[in-house]
Design a protein around this motif. Structure first.
Motif, PDB file in Angstrom:
ATOM      1  N   ALA A 242      11.748  -4.431  -0.480  1.00  0.00           N
ATOM      2  CA  ALA A 242      10.452  -5.342  -0.431  1.00  0.00           C
ATOM      3  C   ALA A 242      10.532  -5.699   1.060  1.00  0.00           C
ATOM      4  CB  ALA A 242      10.726  -6.653  -1.284  1.00  0.00           C
ATOM      5  N   THR A 243      11.402  -5.985   1.880  1.00  0.00           N
ATOM      6  CA  THR A 243      11.243  -6.330   3.315  1.00  0.00           C
ATOM      7  C   THR A 243      10.744  -5.153   4.068  1.00  0.00           C
ATOM      8  OG1 THR A 243      13.180  -7.737   3.165  1.00  0.00           O
ATOM      9  CG2 THR A 243      12.677  -6.713   5.671  1.00  0.00           C
ATOM     10  N   ARG A 244      11.266  -3.948   3.739  1.00  0.00           N
ATOM     11  CA  ARG A 244      10.773  -2.740   4.404  1.00  0.00           C
ATOM     12  C   ARG A 244       9.183  -2.397   4.207  1.00  0.00           C
ATOM     13  NH1 ARG A 244      14.295   0.475   2.214  1.00  0.00           N
ATOM     14  NH2 ARG A 244      13.190   1.055   0.345  1.00  0.00           N
ATOM     15  N   ILE A 245       8.849  -2.718   2.805  1.00  0.00           N
ATOM     16  CA  ILE A 245       7.339  -2.728   2.671  1.00  0.00           C
ATOM     17  C   ILE A 245       6.671  -3.835   3.193  1.00  0.00           C
ATOM     18  CG2 ILE A 245       5.447  -2.690   0.744  1.00  0.00           C
ATOM     19  CD1 ILE A 245       7.709  -1.719  -0.968  1.00  0.00           C
ATOM     20  N   LEU A 246       7.219  -4.761   3.522  1.00  0.00           N
ATOM     21  CA  LEU A 246       6.317  -5.753   4.024  1.00  0.00           C
ATOM     22  C   LEU A 246       6.291  -5.569   5.731  1.00  0.00           C
ATOM     23  CD1 LEU A 246       8.047  -8.972   2.673  1.00  0.00           C
ATOM     24  CD2 LEU A 246       5.544  -8.378   2.395  1.00  0.00           C
ATOM     25  N   SER A 247       7.186  -4.957   6.194  1.00  0.00           N
ATOM     26  CA  SER A 247       6.963  -4.434   7.623  1.00  0.00           C
ATOM     27  C   SER A 247       5.965  -3.366   7.676  1.00  0.00           C
ATOM     28  CB  SER A 247       8.621  -4.118   7.988  1.00  0.00           C
ATOM     29  OG  SER A 247       8.795  -3.634   9.408  1.00  0.00           O
ATOM     30  N   ILE A 248       6.156  -2.220   6.802  1.00  0.00           N
ATOM     31  CA  ILE A 248       5.241  -1.291   6.825  1.00  0.00           C
ATOM     32  C   ILE A 248       3.817  -1.689   6.798  1.00  0.00           C
ATOM     33  CG2 ILE A 248       4.243   0.699   5.401  1.00  0.00           C
ATOM     34  CD1 ILE A 248       7.421   1.360   4.941  1.00  0.00           C
TER      35      ILE A 248
ATOM     36  N   GLY B 299       2.438  -4.355   8.141  1.00  0.00           N
ATOM     37  CA  GLY B 299       2.479  -4.794   9.466  1.00  0.00           C
ATOM     38  C   GLY B 299       2.572  -6.406   9.458  1.00  0.00           C
ATOM     39  N   LEU B 300       3.621  -6.978   8.448  1.00  0.00           N
ATOM     40  CA  LEU B 300       3.851  -8.402   8.590  1.00  0.00           C
ATOM     41  C   LEU B 300       5.151  -8.352   9.128  1.00  0.00           C
ATOM     42  CD1 LEU B 300       2.827  -8.991   4.740  1.00  0.00           C
ATOM     43  CD2 LEU B 300       1.843  -9.933   6.726  1.00  0.00           C
TER      44      LEU B 300
ATOM     45  N   ARG C  72       6.554 -13.999   7.876  1.00  0.00           N
ATOM     46  CA  ARG C  72       5.640 -14.975   8.978  1.00  0.00           C
ATOM     47  C   ARG C  72       4.424 -14.343   8.442  1.00  0.00           C
ATOM     48  NH1 ARG C  72       7.328 -17.943  13.201  1.00  0.00           N
ATOM     49  NH2 ARG C  72       5.509 -18.638  14.421  1.00  0.00           N
ATOM     50  N   PHE C  73       3.597 -15.083   8.214  1.00  0.00           N
ATOM     51  CA  PHE C  73       2.065 -14.484   8.114  1.00  0.00           C
ATOM     52  C   PHE C  73       1.132 -15.908   7.808  1.00  0.00           C
ATOM     53  CE2 PHE C  73       4.057 -15.177   3.651  1.00  0.00           C
ATOM     54  CZ  PHE C  73       3.383 -15.809   2.837  1.00  0.00           C
ATOM     55  N   ASP C  74      -0.269 -15.530   7.977  1.00  0.00           N
ATOM     56  CA  ASP C  74      -1.129 -16.366   7.646  1.00  0.00           C
ATOM     57  C   ASP C  74      -1.242 -16.418   6.312  1.00  0.00           C
ATOM     58  OD1 ASP C  74      -3.529 -17.740   7.299  1.00  0.00           O
ATOM     59  OD2 ASP C  74      -4.434 -16.754   9.203  1.00  0.00           O
ATOM     60  N   TYR C  75      -1.335 -17.780   5.784  1.00  0.00           N
ATOM     61  CA  TYR C  75      -1.328 -17.955   4.302  1.00  0.00           C
ATOM     62  C   TYR C  75      -2.729 -17.372   3.600  1.00  0.00           C
ATOM     63  CZ  TYR C  75      -0.446 -19.949  -0.389  1.00  0.00           C
ATOM     64  OH  TYR C  75      -0.353 -20.191  -1.657  1.00  0.00           O
ATOM     65  N   ALA C  76      -3.697 -17.391   4.432  1.00  0.00           N
ATOM     66  CA  ALA C  76      -4.975 -16.934   3.906  1.00  0.00           C
ATOM     67  C   ALA C  76      -4.936 -15.392   3.268  1.00  0.00           C
ATOM     68  CB  ALA C  76      -6.122 -17.119   5.170  1.00  0.00           C
TER      69      ALA C  76
ATOM     70  N   VAL D 283       1.026 -10.031   0.493  1.00  0.00           N
ATOM     71  CA  VAL D 283       2.566 -10.323   0.684  1.00  0.00           C
ATOM     72  C   VAL D 283       2.738 -10.419  -0.934  1.00  0.00           C
ATOM     73  CG1 VAL D 283       4.357 -12.116   0.761  1.00  0.00           C
ATOM     74  CG2 VAL D 283       2.716 -11.948   2.677  1.00  0.00           C
ATOM     75  N   LEU D 284       1.939 -11.031  -1.731  1.00  0.00           N
ATOM     76  CA  LEU D 284       2.141 -11.278  -3.174  1.00  0.00           C
ATOM     77  C   LEU D 284       1.918  -9.904  -4.007  1.00  0.00           C
ATOM     78  CD1 LEU D 284       0.571 -14.467  -3.643  1.00  0.00           C
ATOM     79  CD2 LEU D 284       2.912 -14.008  -4.047  1.00  0.00           C
ATOM     80  N   SER D 285       1.242  -8.934  -3.352  1.00  0.00           N
ATOM     81  CA  SER D 285       1.018  -7.445  -3.896  1.00  0.00           C
ATOM     82  C   SER D 285       2.265  -6.664  -3.757  1.00  0.00           C
ATOM     83  CB  SER D 285      -0.465  -6.834  -3.663  1.00  0.00           C
ATOM     84  OG  SER D 285      -0.371  -6.648  -2.173  1.00  0.00           O
ATOM     85  N   THR D 286       3.058  -7.007  -2.742  1.00  0.00           N
ATOM     86  CA  THR D 286       4.089  -5.988  -2.274  1.00  0.00           C
ATOM     87  C   THR D 286       5.147  -5.800  -3.452  1.00  0.00           C
ATOM     88  OG1 THR D 286       3.697  -7.018  -0.019  1.00  0.00           O
ATOM     89  CG2 THR D 286       5.932  -5.793  -0.791  1.00  0.00           C
ATOM     90  N   PRO D 287       5.434  -4.715  -3.670  1.00  0.00           N
ATOM     91  CA  PRO D 287       6.360  -4.490  -4.935  1.00  0.00           C
ATOM     92  C   PRO D 287       7.764  -5.221  -4.335  1.00  0.00           C
ATOM     93  CG  PRO D 287       5.394  -2.460  -4.362  1.00  0.00           C
ATOM     94  CD  PRO D 287       4.883  -3.298  -3.248  1.00  0.00           C
TER      95      PRO D 287
END
Length: 166
Positions: free
Chosen positions: A17-23, A25-26, A58-62, A67-71
C-alpha cells in the motif's frame, strides 16, 4: 493544506500500500525495524512495520478518495467521522528514530513516565519517555492518535531531564 494522517491497512499489506501511495504521487511513511525471523531451516533478518496495520501519509484531506481507493488501505483514522491529523512533531520524532539507525522496536503505549531529552548522538534534541528494562535503557516516543509507541535503545550518557512544559 496537507497534513499527516494515520491510515489503517490490511494486515501484511503495509509495504505494498505504501508503494502504491507513492506511485500515486502522495507522501507515505511506513516506519520499519529489522527483526530476526526463525524458519525451520534458517534465520533471516526481515523488515517489519513499527506500527503493524498502520501507514502514515501526508495529503490534503480534500483528496482523500485517492488514498481510500488504494489497494491495501482500509480507512483514515479519525473520531466521530472527522479526520484526525497526526501532529507533525510526532511524525518528525518517528522519522528521526528511523533515520538514526539505532535499534528500535514496537513498544506498548505509555502515557506516564519520566520525560527525557537526548543530548548527544544522532537523536540529540529528541524528547520522549525513559523506560528501563533490566539493564537496558530506552526512549519511548508515542503517537497518541494510534495509541502506539516506538522504543529506541540509548546509552545513559546521552540523556538528561526534559525542560518542564509551561
Amino acid at each position: 493544506m496537507q497534513s499527516w494522517f494515520a491510515l489503517t491497512a490490511k494486515p501484511r499489506h503495509e509495504k505494498s500500500a505504501t508503494r502504491i501511495l507513492s506511485i500515486r504521487g502522495l507522501q507515505p511513511f511506513l516506519p520499519v525495524y529489522r527483526a530476526q525471523h526463525q524458519w525451520s531451516d534458517r534465520v533471516k533478518s526481515i523488515e517489519l512495520p513499527l506500527f503493524p496495520g498502520y501507514i502514515f501519509c501526508r495529503f490534503d484531506y480534500a483528496h482523500r478518495w485517492t488514498v481510500l481507493s488504494t489497494p491495501g488501505v482500509n480507512s483514515i483514522i479519525g473520531f466521530d467521522q472527522a479526520p484526525a491529523p497526526v501532529p507533525d512533531a510526532e511524525i518528525d520524532r518517528i522519522q528521526a528514530i528511523v533515520a538514526s539507525g539505532l535499534p528500535a522496536r514496537p513498544w506498548q503505549y505509555i502515557q506516564a513516565g519520566d520525560a527525557i531529552r537526548i543530548h548527544r548522538g544522532s537523536l540529540a534534541g529528541l524528547e520522549g519517555v525513559l523506560v528501563r528494562e533490566k539493564d537496558t535503557m530506552r526512549v519511548v516516543v508515542s503517537v497518541g492518535l494510534l495509541r502506539r509507541s516506538v522504543a529506541v535503545e540509548i546509552d545513559r550518557n546521552m540523556i538528561g531531564a526534559a525542560a518542564p512544559a509551561h
